[in-house]
Design a protein around this motif. Structure first.
Motif, PDB file in Angstrom:
ATOM      1  N   VAL A  98     -15.483 -12.409  -0.224  1.00  0.00           N
ATOM      2  CA  VAL A  98     -14.734 -12.508  -1.097  1.00  0.00           C
ATOM      3  C   VAL A  98     -13.984 -12.218  -2.134  1.00  0.00           C
ATOM      4  CG1 VAL A  98     -15.953 -12.504  -3.819  1.00  0.00           C
ATOM      5  CG2 VAL A  98     -17.291 -13.790  -2.486  1.00  0.00           C
ATOM      6  N   PRO A  99     -13.649 -10.185  -1.575  1.00  0.00           N
ATOM      7  CA  PRO A  99     -12.414  -9.825  -1.733  1.00  0.00           C
ATOM      8  C   PRO A  99     -11.640 -10.041  -0.688  1.00  0.00           C
ATOM      9  CG  PRO A  99     -14.700  -8.271  -1.400  1.00  0.00           C
ATOM     10  CD  PRO A  99     -14.780  -9.742  -1.125  1.00  0.00           C
ATOM     11  N   PHE A 100     -11.200 -10.440   0.598  1.00  0.00           N
ATOM     12  CA  PHE A 100     -10.564 -11.158   0.927  1.00  0.00           C
ATOM     13  C   PHE A 100      -9.412 -12.732  -0.177  1.00  0.00           C
ATOM     14  CE2 PHE A 100      -7.923 -12.975   4.268  1.00  0.00           C
ATOM     15  CZ  PHE A 100      -6.921 -11.750   3.874  1.00  0.00           C
ATOM     16  N   LEU A 120      -4.344  -5.131   6.922  1.00  0.00           N
ATOM     17  CA  LEU A 120      -4.132  -3.723   6.071  1.00  0.00           C
ATOM     18  C   LEU A 120      -6.444  -3.835   5.557  1.00  0.00           C
ATOM     19  CD1 LEU A 120      -1.100  -3.583   4.049  1.00  0.00           C
ATOM     20  CD2 LEU A 120      -2.506  -1.903   5.649  1.00  0.00           C
ATOM     21  N   PHE A 121      -6.588  -5.092   5.299  1.00  0.00           N
ATOM     22  CA  PHE A 121      -7.806  -5.238   4.732  1.00  0.00           C
ATOM     23  C   PHE A 121      -9.070  -4.870   5.801  1.00  0.00           C
ATOM     24  CE2 PHE A 121     -12.087  -7.616   3.563  1.00  0.00           C
ATOM     25  CZ  PHE A 121     -12.232  -6.920   2.626  1.00  0.00           C
ATOM     26  N   ARG A 122      -8.666  -5.399   7.647  1.00  0.00           N
ATOM     27  CA  ARG A 122     -10.138  -4.951   8.116  1.00  0.00           C
ATOM     28  C   ARG A 122      -9.763  -3.195   7.691  1.00  0.00           C
ATOM     29  NH1 ARG A 122     -13.585  -6.051   7.819  1.00  0.00           N
ATOM     30  NH2 ARG A 122     -14.230  -5.209   9.795  1.00  0.00           N
ATOM     31  N   PHE A 123      -8.598  -2.526   8.194  1.00  0.00           N
ATOM     32  CA  PHE A 123      -8.707  -1.556   8.513  1.00  0.00           C
ATOM     33  C   PHE A 123      -8.939  -0.693   6.775  1.00  0.00           C
ATOM     34  CE2 PHE A 123      -5.713   2.701   7.211  1.00  0.00           C
ATOM     35  CZ  PHE A 123      -6.467   3.197   8.188  1.00  0.00           C
ATOM     36  N   PHE A 124      -8.871  -1.069   5.871  1.00  0.00           N
ATOM     37  CA  PHE A 124      -9.445  -0.155   5.288  1.00  0.00           C
ATOM     38  C   PHE A 124     -10.901  -0.456   4.697  1.00  0.00           C
ATOM     39  CE2 PHE A 124      -4.973  -0.401   3.009  1.00  0.00           C
ATOM     40  CZ  PHE A 124      -5.052   0.763   2.897  1.00  0.00           C
ATOM     41  N   LEU A 129     -11.444   5.002   2.668  1.00  0.00           N
ATOM     42  CA  LEU A 129     -11.591   5.862   1.457  1.00  0.00           C
ATOM     43  C   LEU A 129     -11.955   5.585   0.243  1.00  0.00           C
ATOM     44  CD1 LEU A 129      -7.312   5.046   1.757  1.00  0.00           C
ATOM     45  CD2 LEU A 129      -8.550   6.532   3.065  1.00  0.00           C
ATOM     46  N   PRO A 130     -12.096   7.228  -0.225  1.00  0.00           N
ATOM     47  CA  PRO A 130     -12.212   7.235  -1.851  1.00  0.00           C
ATOM     48  C   PRO A 130     -12.098   5.910  -2.417  1.00  0.00           C
ATOM     49  CG  PRO A 130     -12.603   9.100  -0.529  1.00  0.00           C
ATOM     50  CD  PRO A 130     -11.197   8.168   0.492  1.00  0.00           C
ATOM     51  N   LEU A 150     -14.791  -4.360  -2.238  1.00  0.00           N
ATOM     52  CA  LEU A 150     -13.548  -4.813  -3.365  1.00  0.00           C
ATOM     53  C   LEU A 150     -12.717  -3.663  -3.711  1.00  0.00           C
ATOM     54  CD1 LEU A 150     -13.009  -6.332  -5.954  1.00  0.00           C
ATOM     55  CD2 LEU A 150     -14.801  -4.723  -7.209  1.00  0.00           C
ATOM     56  N   MET A 151     -13.416  -2.066  -2.529  1.00  0.00           N
ATOM     57  CA  MET A 151     -12.160  -0.898  -2.655  1.00  0.00           C
ATOM     58  C   MET A 151     -11.373  -1.494  -1.736  1.00  0.00           C
ATOM     59  SD  MET A 151     -13.231   0.220  -5.510  1.00  0.00           S
ATOM     60  CE  MET A 151     -13.838  -0.823  -6.130  1.00  0.00           C
ATOM     61  N   ALA A 152     -11.587  -1.979  -0.750  1.00  0.00           N
ATOM     62  CA  ALA A 152     -11.049  -2.157  -0.031  1.00  0.00           C
ATOM     63  C   ALA A 152     -10.189  -3.198   0.394  1.00  0.00           C
ATOM     64  CB  ALA A 152     -11.403  -2.555   1.461  1.00  0.00           C
TER      65      ALA A 152
END
Length: 168
Positions: A98-100, A120-124, A129-130, A150-152
């Motif tokens: 869903v976030p992707f 980038l999404f997979r990395f985050f 990260l906070p 969702l934060m990623a």
């Protein structure tokens, strides 16, 4: 249903997937059953299915659909995590999907932008990260599982916006 002793490393069975609709959704319609990198496979599932979603809905309808998927995902992910005995089991990939989809909605349609968004999404998602780390470590329910990804997505969109500003 009797709980199997399933570890984070072992995916549930196809039978588990079909026992309850929440399991089917939370495990990404089977994409989370991958024995290797199920989060990456789930994100790939999102990328592959997004063109169909995009072509069948307006931006506003798609945003509403994603909101429903997110809210329903909180329930499906929580039920599946409880049934697996691990709230954020590796086979639960709806939190990636869903976030992707949301990232792809705001990402330029060119394959290179989308491939960058994927990486980038997979990395985050992995680095957390906070505030993603807070949701991952402190909010042990379906809401926390969905929110850390969702934060990623938010981090991914921020980097993509900066790249787009710099490059165009």
């Amino acid at each position: 249903m009797k709980r199997d002793t399933i570890t984070l490393a072992s995916p549930p069975s196809l039978q588990f997937l079909l026992v309850h609709p929440a399991h089917l959704v939370a495990c990404g319609f089977g994409s989370g059953l991958s024995p290797r990198a199920p989060g990456t496979v789930g994100t790939l599932f999102a990328w592959l299915t997004f063109p169909w979603l995009r072509s069948s809905m307006s931006d506003f309808e798609l945003l509403g659909f994603l909101l429903l998927c997110f809210l329903g995902g909180i329930l499906a992910v929580h039920k599946t995590g409880v049934d697996l005995g691990v709230i954020d089991h590796g086979s639960i990939v709806w939190d990636e999907i869903v976030p992707f989809w949301l990232v792809l909605l705001f990402c330029p349609a060119h394959w290179l932008w989308q491939a960058s968004a994927f990486c980038l999404f997979r990395f985050f998602d992995i680095v957390k990260l906070p505030p993603a780390r807070y949701f991952d470590e402190k909010v042990k329910n379906g809401f926390g599982v969905m929110c850390d990804d969702l934060m990623a997505a938010g981090h991914t969109l921020l980097v993509l916006a900066i790249l787009r500003f710099v490059l165009t």
